[in-house]
Design a protein around this motif. Structure first.
Motif, PDB file in Angstrom:
ATOM      1  N   LEU A 110     -26.705 -48.786  76.429  1.00 26.78           N
ATOM      2  CA  LEU A 110     -27.842 -47.983  75.997  1.00 26.78           C
ATOM      3  C   LEU A 110     -27.449 -46.508  75.880  1.00 26.78           C
ATOM      4  N   GLN A 111     -26.659 -46.010  76.821  1.00 28.85           N
ATOM      5  CA  GLN A 111     -26.174 -44.623  76.740  1.00 28.85           C
ATOM      6  C   GLN A 111     -25.348 -44.421  75.474  1.00 28.85           C
ATOM      7  N   ASN A 112     -24.453 -45.362  75.196  1.00 25.99           N
ATOM      8  CA  ASN A 112     -23.615 -45.265  73.997  1.00 25.99           C
ATOM      9  C   ASN A 112     -24.466 -45.305  72.723  1.00 25.99           C
ATOM     10  N   TYR A 113     -25.475 -46.155  72.713  1.00 19.82           N
ATOM     11  CA  TYR A 113     -26.340 -46.279  71.543  1.00 19.82           C
ATOM     12  C   TYR A 113     -27.128 -44.980  71.342  1.00 19.82           C
ATOM     13  N   CYS A 114     -27.638 -44.401  72.405  1.00 16.84           N
ATOM     14  CA  CYS A 114     -28.371 -43.140  72.311  1.00 16.84           C
ATOM     15  C   CYS A 114     -27.466 -42.029  71.784  1.00 16.84           C
ATOM     16  N   ARG A 115     -26.239 -42.009  72.252  1.00 17.50           N
ATOM     17  CA  ARG A 115     -25.264 -41.014  71.784  1.00 17.50           C
ATOM     18  C   ARG A 115     -24.952 -41.227  70.307  1.00 17.50           C
ATOM     19  N   THR A 127     -28.132 -39.974  68.255  1.00 20.63           N
ATOM     20  CA  THR A 127     -28.431 -38.545  68.284  1.00 20.63           C
ATOM     21  C   THR A 127     -27.269 -37.660  67.875  1.00 20.63           C
ATOM     22  N   LYS A 128     -26.067 -38.148  68.040  1.00 21.86           N
ATOM     23  CA  LYS A 128     -24.854 -37.364  67.761  1.00 21.86           C
ATOM     24  C   LYS A 128     -24.774 -36.118  68.641  1.00 21.86           C
ATOM     25  N   SER A 129     -25.457 -36.164  69.770  1.00 22.03           N
ATOM     26  CA  SER A 129     -25.480 -35.016  70.676  1.00 22.03           C
ATOM     27  C   SER A 129     -25.600 -35.523  72.109  1.00 22.03           C
ATOM     28  N   LYS A 130     -24.797 -34.972  72.984  1.00 21.17           N
ATOM     29  CA  LYS A 130     -24.817 -35.387  74.384  1.00 21.17           C
ATOM     30  C   LYS A 130     -26.183 -35.110  75.025  1.00 21.17           C
ATOM     31  N   TRP A 131     -26.746 -33.917  74.762  1.00 21.26           N
ATOM     32  CA  TRP A 131     -28.004 -33.529  75.397  1.00 21.26           C
ATOM     33  C   TRP A 131     -29.187 -34.323  74.837  1.00 21.26           C
ATOM     34  N   ASP A 132     -29.218 -34.471  73.519  1.00 14.85           N
ATOM     35  CA  ASP A 132     -30.291 -35.278  72.921  1.00 14.85           C
ATOM     36  C   ASP A 132     -30.184 -36.732  73.367  1.00 14.85           C
ATOM     37  N   ALA A 133     -28.954 -37.219  73.523  1.00 18.45           N
ATOM     38  CA  ALA A 133     -28.756 -38.596  73.976  1.00 18.45           C
ATOM     39  C   ALA A 133     -29.286 -38.790  75.390  1.00 18.45           C
ATOM     40  N   GLU A 134     -29.053 -37.802  76.256  1.00 20.75           N
ATOM     41  CA  GLU A 134     -29.570 -37.899  77.627  1.00 20.75           C
ATOM     42  C   GLU A 134     -31.093 -37.884  77.642  1.00 20.75           C
ATOM     43  N   ASP A 135     -31.693 -37.027  76.811  1.00 20.63           N
ATOM     44  CA  ASP A 135     -33.158 -36.987  76.723  1.00 20.63           C
ATOM     45  C   ASP A 135     -33.705 -38.314  76.204  1.00 20.63           C
ATOM     46  N   LEU A 136     -33.079 -38.835  75.155  1.00 21.21           N
ATOM     47  CA  LEU A 136     -33.526 -40.105  74.581  1.00 21.21           C
ATOM     48  C   LEU A 136     -33.371 -41.248  75.582  1.00 21.21           C
ATOM     49  N   TRP A 138     -36.376 -42.503  68.750  1.00 21.13           N
ATOM     50  CA  TRP A 138     -35.573 -41.568  67.963  1.00 21.13           C
ATOM     51  C   TRP A 138     -36.193 -41.364  66.581  1.00 21.13           C
ATOM     52  N   ILE A 139     -36.665 -42.433  65.956  1.00 15.39           N
ATOM     53  CA  ILE A 139     -37.324 -42.313  64.652  1.00 15.39           C
ATOM     54  C   ILE A 139     -38.554 -41.417  64.773  1.00 15.39           C
ATOM     55  N   ASP A 140     -39.352 -41.629  65.811  1.00 14.84           N
ATOM     56  CA  ASP A 140     -40.542 -40.797  66.023  1.00 14.84           C
ATOM     57  C   ASP A 140     -40.154 -39.327  66.218  1.00 14.84           C
ATOM     58  N   ALA A 141     -39.093 -39.081  66.975  1.00 14.48           N
ATOM     59  CA  ALA A 141     -38.645 -37.705  67.209  1.00 14.48           C
ATOM     60  C   ALA A 141     -38.176 -37.043  65.908  1.00 14.48           C
ATOM     61  N   CYS A 142     -37.462 -37.797  65.082  1.00  6.89           N
ATOM     62  CA  CYS A 142     -36.999 -37.257  63.797  1.00  6.89           C
ATOM     63  C   CYS A 142     -38.179 -36.947  62.886  1.00  6.89           C
ATOM     64  N   ARG A 143     -39.141 -37.839  62.845  1.00  5.50           N
ATOM     65  CA  ARG A 143     -40.335 -37.598  62.030  1.00  5.50           C
ATOM     66  C   ARG A 143     -41.093 -36.370  62.526  1.00  5.50           C
ATOM     67  N   LYS A 144     -41.185 -36.232  63.827  1.00  7.94           N
ATOM     68  CA  LYS A 144     -41.899 -35.094  64.410  1.00  7.94           C
ATOM     69  C   LYS A 144     -41.208 -33.785  64.024  1.00  7.94           C
ATOM     70  N   ARG A 145     -39.888 -33.754  64.111  1.00 10.26           N
ATOM     71  CA  ARG A 145     -39.137 -32.560  63.720  1.00 10.26           C
ATOM     72  C   ARG A 145     -39.330 -32.256  62.241  1.00 10.26           C
TER      73      ARG A 145
END
Length: 189
Positions: A18-23, A26-35, A68-75
């Protein structure tokens, strides 16, 4: 404490994947941790209130992807609104009265179904196919409703009589916009 330990037993073997998938998403260590944290929290709430799935890994991956899709749409929505408003930086919804007033205005002019589909499409950025699946209507029906809604909003097809505003609907739609919860837009009918 039994529910938490059962949750840990089911989730811990899949944590690294799951950590690898989040990374990867997001392509970002910090966003991956949040996700990852949001995913684990959402999964915990789900496990506490319902019977857990037998195969947890696909469920966790699906939750992470949807968040992640929801976060991208929100941004994307915030960026579009900032451009429209001519504001610099990120646009934040903080004026409930303005949102509520706009939704009441819509409710006076449009049927419930039109408002729900309009909000999902124009505000939350859903595709017509996604709206079709969520509302159990055809894609052509979604297109037709959006077209008629745009006509009313442009004033091309202004209804002669105002509709009675249904307060619970306006409350639900206003909360959905303010809290960024597209799943709350649709009525229970």
């Amino acid at each position: 404490m039994g529910a938490y330990s059962e949750y840990e037993i089911k989730v811990l073997p899949h944590l690294r994947d799951l950590q690898n998938y989040c990374r990867y998403l997001t392509k970002s260590k910090w966003d991956a941790e949040d996700l990852l944290q949001e995913t684990l929290l959402k999964a915990l709430v789900f496990f506490l209130h319902t019977e857990p799935y037998v195969d947890v890994k696909p469920f966790l991956i699906r939750v992470a992807r949807n968040l992640w899709i929801d976060a991208c749409r929100k941004r994307q929505r915030r960026r579009l609104f900032a451009e429209r408003e001519g504001a610099s930086g990120v646009f934040e919804h903080s004026d409930y009265a303005e949102v509520r007033g706009t939704i009441e205005w819509l409710a006076e002019r449009l049927p419930r179904r039109n408002i729900e589909i309009w909000l999902l499409f124009h505000y939350f950025g859903y595709s017509m196919e996604e709206i079709s699946l969520a509302t159990n209507v055809s894609v052509s029906a979604v297109k037709s409703l959006l077209h008629r809604t745009r006509e009313v909003l442009r004033g091309d097809n202004e209804p002669s009589n105002r509709r009675k505003v249904v307060r619970p609907d306006v409350d639900r739609w206003s909360r959905a916009v303010m809290l960024e919860r597209p799943q709350s837009v649709l009525s229970a009918e």
